[in-house]
Design a protein around this motif. Structure first.
Motif, PDB file in Angstrom:
ATOM      1  N   ARG A 123      45.854  43.483  55.341  1.00  0.00           N
ATOM      2  CA  ARG A 123      45.280  43.472  53.902  1.00  0.00           C
ATOM      3  C   ARG A 123      45.933  44.192  53.092  1.00  0.00           C
ATOM      4  NH1 ARG A 123      43.652  39.956  56.847  1.00  0.00           N
ATOM      5  NH2 ARG A 123      41.359  39.595  57.521  1.00  0.00           N
ATOM      6  N   LEU A 124      45.615  43.840  51.694  1.00  0.00           N
ATOM      7  CA  LEU A 124      46.158  44.442  50.529  1.00  0.00           C
ATOM      8  C   LEU A 124      44.936  44.829  49.786  1.00  0.00           C
ATOM      9  CD1 LEU A 124      48.292  45.567  48.761  1.00  0.00           C
ATOM     10  CD2 LEU A 124      48.593  43.314  47.790  1.00  0.00           C
ATOM     11  N   THR A 125      44.526  46.087  49.407  1.00  0.00           N
ATOM     12  CA  THR A 125      43.684  46.459  48.804  1.00  0.00           C
ATOM     13  C   THR A 125      44.222  46.770  47.314  1.00  0.00           C
ATOM     14  OG1 THR A 125      42.193  46.910  50.556  1.00  0.00           O
ATOM     15  CG2 THR A 125      41.541  47.867  48.471  1.00  0.00           C
ATOM     16  N   VAL A 126      43.556  46.032  46.203  1.00  0.00           N
ATOM     17  CA  VAL A 126      43.998  46.602  44.908  1.00  0.00           C
ATOM     18  C   VAL A 126      42.697  47.395  44.166  1.00  0.00           C
ATOM     19  CG1 VAL A 126      44.852  45.704  42.637  1.00  0.00           C
ATOM     20  CG2 VAL A 126      45.472  44.536  44.902  1.00  0.00           C
ATOM     21  N   TRP A 127      42.955  48.570  43.942  1.00  0.00           N
ATOM     22  CA  TRP A 127      41.724  49.188  43.301  1.00  0.00           C
ATOM     23  C   TRP A 127      42.166  50.393  42.363  1.00  0.00           C
ATOM     24  CZ3 TRP A 127      41.894  54.614  44.169  1.00  0.00           C
ATOM     25  CH2 TRP A 127      42.808  55.035  44.747  1.00  0.00           C
ATOM     26  N   GLY A 128      41.254  50.728  41.733  1.00  0.00           N
ATOM     27  CA  GLY A 128      41.672  51.960  40.635  1.00  0.00           C
ATOM     28  C   GLY A 128      40.750  51.612  39.149  1.00  0.00           C
ATOM     29  N   GLY A 129      40.899  52.737  38.451  1.00  0.00           N
ATOM     30  CA  GLY A 129      40.374  52.732  37.239  1.00  0.00           C
ATOM     31  C   GLY A 129      40.806  51.757  36.100  1.00  0.00           C
ATOM     32  N   GLY A 130      42.008  51.228  36.232  1.00  0.00           N
ATOM     33  CA  GLY A 130      42.595  50.323  35.491  1.00  0.00           C
ATOM     34  C   GLY A 130      42.158  48.828  35.701  1.00  0.00           C
ATOM     35  N   LEU A 131      41.138  48.378  36.588  1.00  0.00           N
ATOM     36  CA  LEU A 131      40.670  47.195  36.867  1.00  0.00           C
ATOM     37  C   LEU A 131      39.267  46.971  36.370  1.00  0.00           C
ATOM     38  CD1 LEU A 131      41.636  46.740  40.745  1.00  0.00           C
ATOM     39  CD2 LEU A 131      42.942  46.051  38.865  1.00  0.00           C
ATOM     40  N   ALA A 132      38.910  45.944  35.817  1.00  0.00           N
ATOM     41  CA  ALA A 132      37.832  45.540  35.338  1.00  0.00           C
ATOM     42  C   ALA A 132      36.352  46.005  36.276  1.00  0.00           C
ATOM     43  CB  ALA A 132      37.853  44.159  34.744  1.00  0.00           C
ATOM     44  N   GLY A 133      36.647  45.708  37.399  1.00  0.00           N
ATOM     45  CA  GLY A 133      35.734  45.851  38.386  1.00  0.00           C
ATOM     46  C   GLY A 133      36.243  46.531  39.695  1.00  0.00           C
ATOM     47  N   GLY A 134      35.535  46.573  40.941  1.00  0.00           N
ATOM     48  CA  GLY A 134      35.604  47.242  41.917  1.00  0.00           C
ATOM     49  C   GLY A 134      36.906  46.640  42.741  1.00  0.00           C
ATOM     50  N   PRO A 135      37.385  47.271  44.065  1.00  0.00           N
ATOM     51  CA  PRO A 135      38.508  47.069  44.652  1.00  0.00           C
ATOM     52  C   PRO A 135      38.404  45.334  45.154  1.00  0.00           C
ATOM     53  CG  PRO A 135      37.292  49.092  45.631  1.00  0.00           C
ATOM     54  CD  PRO A 135      36.398  48.262  44.432  1.00  0.00           C
ATOM     55  N   VAL A 136      39.699  44.877  45.202  1.00  0.00           N
ATOM     56  CA  VAL A 136      39.821  43.538  45.586  1.00  0.00           C
ATOM     57  C   VAL A 136      40.699  43.351  46.676  1.00  0.00           C
ATOM     58  CG1 VAL A 136      40.720  41.215  44.611  1.00  0.00           C
ATOM     59  CG2 VAL A 136      39.447  42.791  43.017  1.00  0.00           C
ATOM     60  N   GLU A 137      40.431  42.492  47.756  1.00  0.00           N
ATOM     61  CA  GLU A 137      41.239  42.710  48.913  1.00  0.00           C
ATOM     62  C   GLU A 137      41.914  40.895  48.739  1.00  0.00           C
ATOM     63  OE1 GLU A 137      39.885  44.177  52.923  1.00  0.00           O
ATOM     64  OE2 GLU A 137      39.738  42.135  53.407  1.00  0.00           O
ATOM     65  N   PHE A 138      43.193  41.249  49.433  1.00  0.00           N
ATOM     66  CA  PHE A 138      43.968  39.940  49.581  1.00  0.00           C
ATOM     67  C   PHE A 138      44.586  39.929  51.097  1.00  0.00           C
ATOM     68  CE2 PHE A 138      44.454  41.067  45.190  1.00  0.00           C
ATOM     69  CZ  PHE A 138      44.464  39.510  44.627  1.00  0.00           C
ATOM     70  N   SER A 139      44.106  38.692  51.472  1.00  0.00           N
ATOM     71  CA  SER A 139      44.712  38.567  52.935  1.00  0.00           C
ATOM     72  C   SER A 139      45.955  38.092  52.826  1.00  0.00           C
ATOM     73  CB  SER A 139      43.675  37.508  53.692  1.00  0.00           C
ATOM     74  OG  SER A 139      43.802  36.226  53.100  1.00  0.00           O
ATOM     75  N   TYR A 140      46.691  37.917  53.988  1.00  0.00           N
ATOM     76  CA  TYR A 140      48.080  37.200  53.996  1.00  0.00           C
ATOM     77  C   TYR A 140      47.870  35.670  53.578  1.00  0.00           C
ATOM     78  CZ  TYR A 140      52.794  36.007  55.908  1.00  0.00           C
ATOM     79  OH  TYR A 140      54.094  35.624  56.027  1.00  0.00           O
ATOM     80  N   ASP A 141      46.925  34.867  54.118  1.00  0.00           N
ATOM     81  CA  ASP A 141      46.670  33.601  53.327  1.00  0.00           C
ATOM     82  C   ASP A 141      46.564  33.690  52.086  1.00  0.00           C
ATOM     83  OD1 ASP A 141      47.504  32.763  55.872  1.00  0.00           O
ATOM     84  OD2 ASP A 141      45.176  32.485  56.572  1.00  0.00           O
ATOM     85  N   ARG A 142      45.663  34.396  51.610  1.00  0.00           N
ATOM     86  CA  ARG A 142      45.314  34.515  50.136  1.00  0.00           C
ATOM     87  C   ARG A 142      46.484  34.931  49.335  1.00  0.00           C
ATOM     88  NH1 ARG A 142      40.721  38.009  46.703  1.00  0.00           N
ATOM     89  NH2 ARG A 142      41.293  37.163  44.566  1.00  0.00           N
ATOM     90  N   LEU A 143      47.392  35.647  49.494  1.00  0.00           N
ATOM     91  CA  LEU A 143      48.759  36.004  48.927  1.00  0.00           C
ATOM     92  C   LEU A 143      49.549  34.914  49.143  1.00  0.00           C
ATOM     93  CD1 LEU A 143      50.076  38.529  47.712  1.00  0.00           C
ATOM     94  CD2 LEU A 143      51.449  38.580  49.630  1.00  0.00           C
ATOM     95  N   ARG A 144      49.722  34.263  50.198  1.00  0.00           N
ATOM     96  CA  ARG A 144      50.695  32.997  50.184  1.00  0.00           C
ATOM     97  C   ARG A 144      50.073  31.703  49.512  1.00  0.00           C
ATOM     98  NH1 ARG A 144      54.887  33.201  54.115  1.00  0.00           N
ATOM     99  NH2 ARG A 144      55.250  30.717  53.442  1.00  0.00           N
ATOM    100  N   ALA A 145      48.820  31.604  48.963  1.00  0.00           N
ATOM    101  CA  ALA A 145      48.318  30.751  48.192  1.00  0.00           C
ATOM    102  C   ALA A 145      48.478  30.669  46.768  1.00  0.00           C
ATOM    103  CB  ALA A 145      46.630  30.806  48.513  1.00  0.00           C
ATOM    104  N   LEU A 146      48.945  31.907  46.385  1.00  0.00           N
ATOM    105  CA  LEU A 146      49.305  32.089  44.847  1.00  0.00           C
ATOM    106  C   LEU A 146      50.728  31.577  44.767  1.00  0.00           C
ATOM    107  CD1 LEU A 146      48.500  35.746  44.642  1.00  0.00           C
ATOM    108  CD2 LEU A 146      47.066  33.945  43.631  1.00  0.00           C
TER     109      LEU A 146
END
Length: 425
Positions: A123-146
């Motif tokens: 899992r990849l978690t993207v988070w921090g004050g530079g985002l509009a909302g809270g943390p967003v998680e990417f699975s391997y399948d979600r990443l490969r769907a991009l």
């Protein structure tokens, strides 16, 4: 003035000034510990994360093959030289392999050891004050769907060539005693980091992007530095950085960052974080030991706080063993590779008599930034005895490899012409 996304040194200078004034946050490490580590590095130039101690004269050539604890792939001595937790590609093993470095010959640079991470549990978690909302998680399948993109670029350790400070210039340095095999060119396939950040809701308030690996925590000089991480300016993160999951058409192997790693074109290898597991998007400047405490240039020629690292330098290497014996009066075809992170390599010259006379080599690849060119030159030795082969490259900026490289105590960014010893028999 906005940051040039390819200008690592300018970014580094800005962050050091901000951190010194208390305006950049020391991500996950106490500021006092970082100050102590920085003072040790500035005084001795030997912070050396993941290093193998001082690189004394002859260390690189004499290193004995051994098992590397914590690696997964086979490291046979005909392909690799073992250096602590790392494995350097023997450049002679690249002869005839084509433009891309085969996965089985690609160098291994580990700060600790290779973790085994299953793609379906990653899992990849993207988070921090530079985002509009809270943390967003990417699975391997979600990443490969991009949308997938491919980039053919090299990754090179900042210390590649380090041993030549000692063996050619008589200067002591700390760190892994690489010769020239801490580089590899691969075809990386993955998702754009910019697409991931946009899906996560990156805002105009974002300043820095801090990817972090999933390998073990690193301890240096008694300080637990946490997992390997190194900030990027948001301008670079939104430019050409990949979250790669394939290497040369195969799923990314564990030793090279699988299931997913960053690939950061032009920047030194530590920026291309392996086994990436989370990315902080900061709305204020971020700081870590891997962007200004270490991977800096220390020494008498530099200010006490050191000088920032720039993009990788200009180098050339022969596809021939150091100290090889070659037959007299027999036609040989000398081959090698040259590369530069600043611009395409446009010319390579070779000397077979220690630098007295030079001949232009034939290039076998179209010059391209971020990759190397293969070259060759015929040679028929006319007399027995010891000599040195030299190769020097010139890139599209007009820069040519120099005779010597300014010394720094951690042995980074060696770019001088290497004297490659051979014996004619």
């Amino acid at each position: 003035m906005p940051l040039d996304p390819s200008d690592e040194s300018r970014y580094d200078r800005a962050r050091l000034r901000q951190w010194a004034r208390g305006r950049a946050r020391s991500a996950a490490v106490d500021r006092r510990d970082l100050l102590r580590l920085f003072a040790a590095g500035a005084a001795a130039g030997a912070v050396g994360l993941g290093s193998a101690g001082p690189a004394a004269a002859g260390t690189a050539a004499a290193a004995a093959p051994a098992a590397v604890p914590g690696t997964v792939k086979a490291l046979p001595p005909e392909l690799f030289t073992i250096r602590g937790t790392n494995a350097e590609t023997n450049f002679a093993a690249l002869r005839g392999t084509g433009h891309l470095t085969p996965v089985d010959r690609f160098f291994v640079r580990n700060h600790t050891s290779t973790p085994r991470i299953a793609a379906d549990s990653w899992r990849l978690t993207v988070w921090g004050g530079g985002l509009a909302g809270g943390p967003v998680e990417f699975s391997y399948d979600r990443l490969r769907a991009l949308r997938a993109v491919e980039r053919t670029v090299f990754i090179e350790c900042a210390g590649n060539g380090r041993s030549f400070y000692t063996t050619q210039q008589g200067q002591q340095v700390s760190g892994t005693a690489w010769t020239l095999g801490a580089i590899g060119v691969a075809r990386w396939r993955g998702a754009r980091l910019s697409d991931v950040l946009r899906q996560a809701g990156v805002t105009r308030a974002a300043v820095d992007v801090l990817p972090r690996g999933l390998d073990d925590e690193v301890v240096a000089n008694g300080v637990n530095l946490g997992r390997v991480r190194r900030p990027l300016p948001v301008s670079k993160a939104l430019d050409d950085v990949l979250l790669a999951y394939e290497m040369n058409g195969q799923p990314l192997p564990p030793d090279h960052g699988g299931p997913v790693r960053l690939v950061v074109p032009d920047w030194i290898g530590v920026s291309s974080i392996k086994w990436v597991g989370d990315i902080e998007v900061g709305d204020a400047p971020l700081y870590s030991p891997w962007n200004t405490d270490t991977y800096r240039l220390f020494g008498p020629s530099y200010a006490p706080e050191g000088a920032p690292m720039s993009r990788q330098t200009l180098k050339s290497a022969f596809e021939l063993e150091l100290g090889a014996s070659v037959p007299v009066h027999r036609a040989l075809l000398l081959t090698g590779r040259s590369w530069s992170a600043a611009a395409p390599v446009e010319r390579v010259e070779v000397s077979t008599d220690g630098g007295v006379r030079w001949r232009r080599a034939r290039l076998h690849d179209a010059p391209r930034r971020g990759s190397w060119v293969r070259w060759s030159v015929p040679w028929t030795p006319r007399a027995a005895g010891a000599t040195a082969l030299l190769a020097r490259a010139t890139d599209a900026t007009g820069r040519t490899q120099p005779a010597t490289t300014p010394h720094n105590t951690q042995g980074y960014l060696f770019d001088a012409v290497v004297r490659h010893p051979v014996t004619v028999v």
